[in-house]
Design an enzyme around this catalytic site. Sequence first.
Site, mmCIF file in Angstrom:
data_model
loop_
_atom_site.group_PDB
_atom_site.id
_atom_site.type_symbol
_atom_site.label_atom_id
_atom_site.label_comp_id
_atom_site.label_asym_id
_atom_site.label_seq_id
_atom_site.Cartn_x
_atom_site.Cartn_y
_atom_site.Cartn_z
ATOM 1 N N GLY A 43 78.536 23.618 -1.658
ATOM 2 C CA GLY A 43 77.802 22.957 -1.006
ATOM 3 C C GLY A 43 78.197 22.013 0.082
ATOM 4 N N ARG A 44 77.392 21.443 1.136
ATOM 5 C CA ARG A 44 77.958 20.619 2.433
ATOM 6 C C ARG A 44 76.588 19.845 2.744
ATOM 7 N NH1 ARG A 44 82.325 20.298 5.539
ATOM 8 N NH2 ARG A 44 83.415 21.895 4.068
ATOM 9 N N GLY A 46 75.419 15.756 4.924
ATOM 10 C CA GLY A 46 75.657 14.872 5.814
ATOM 11 C C GLY A 46 77.032 13.875 5.809
ATOM 12 N N GLY A 48 79.290 14.685 2.996
ATOM 13 C CA GLY A 48 80.331 15.169 2.344
ATOM 14 C C GLY A 48 80.362 16.690 1.916
ATOM 15 N N VAL A 50 80.850 19.754 -1.282
ATOM 16 C CA VAL A 50 80.950 19.711 -2.660
ATOM 17 C C VAL A 50 81.618 21.069 -3.174
ATOM 18 C CG1 VAL A 50 79.574 19.896 -4.951
ATOM 19 C CG2 VAL A 50 78.704 18.505 -2.794
ATOM 20 N N LYS A 64 82.472 16.143 -5.244
ATOM 21 C CA LYS A 64 81.891 15.926 -3.871
ATOM 22 C C LYS A 64 83.053 14.972 -3.112
ATOM 23 C CE LYS A 64 78.624 12.542 -2.501
ATOM 24 N NZ LYS A 64 77.207 11.891 -2.196
ATOM 25 N N ASP A 172 66.730 8.727 -0.951
ATOM 26 C CA ASP A 172 66.977 10.050 -0.476
ATOM 27 C C ASP A 172 66.561 11.008 -1.572
ATOM 28 O OD1 ASP A 172 67.409 11.756 1.635
ATOM 29 O OD2 ASP A 172 69.679 11.948 1.171
#
Length: 268
Positions: A43-44, A46, A48, A50, A64, A172
Site C-alpha cells: 500500500g501507499r 500521502g 508513506g 506500507v 509503514k 483522518d
Amino acid sequence: MTDGEKLAALEKALLDESVDPVDLPFSLLMSITENFSDAREIGRGGFGAVYKGVLPSGGIIAMKQLFERYEILDKNFESEVTCLAGVKHKNTVRFLGYCSETQQVLIPYNGKRVLADVRHRLLCFEYMPKGCLADYLSDASCRLQWTTRYQIIKGICEGVHYLHQQRIIHMDLKPQNVLLDDSMVPRIADFGLSRRLSGSQSWAITDHKLGTMGYMAPEFLNNGEITYKTDIYSLGVLIMEILMGHKESSSVKEVIILYVRFQQTKKL
C-alpha cells in the site's frame, strides 16, 4: 541489544499483546522486507508506503515507511508513535515497534559525491490479511453481507469511542484507514494526523488543515477547529459509505430500500 535480540523481541511482541512496542534497527527491517522490494509493497498513501515484513518464524507484520519530507516527517512520526504507544483495543491496529535512525550516505551533488543525512522513520504493526475497508466498498452491494456491515460499523464506533476516552482525535477516519482481520473485525489505523488533547482541553485550533476531502468536518475545513465532533462527522460519512458502497448517497431512504430488497432476496 543485537539485531538477533531485537528480532526476538519483535517476535514476542507479535505473539503477546501485553508487550510494549520495540525500538527496531533499520538493518533488521531491511532484511525482513527484502530491502523494501516492490514485491513486498502492499500500500501507499500521502505520508508513506506500507510493506509486508516476513519474520524467520513465519510471522507477518506490516511496516509503514514514512516518506523523506522534512516539513512533516518529525511531527507526524512523533504524533503517531505517541498516540499508538498507549492504544490497546480490539478495534485499533496493534502497534509492534518503530525505527528512528539517521544515516550518512554518499550522494551525487553538483558533480561530486557528498555525505548527506538520510533519515529513516518506520512504524510496525500486526498484519491485517483482509486489507482495508475501501477494497470492499466498490458498489451498493459492497461485497459485504448486511450482518457484516453492521459488525464493521459497530466495531469502528467502539474504536472511536475508545480513542476519545483516551483523549485522542483521529482526524483522518476513512475506509483506507480501517483495516480488517481474518474475521472481518475492523481495526482503526494510521494515526499520523491524530491529536491528543490535554486533560483540560476540549478543543484546539490549527492552521494546518491536513486530511481527506469529503471526510473533513466543515468547522475544521473552514476554521481549523478540532473537537471530538471532528471525528464524529467523518464517522457519519464512513457509516453512510459502508451502507451505500459510496459517499454520495441521495438520501437515507435509499439505504432502507436496499436493505428491504436484501431481506426479500434472502426469503427467495
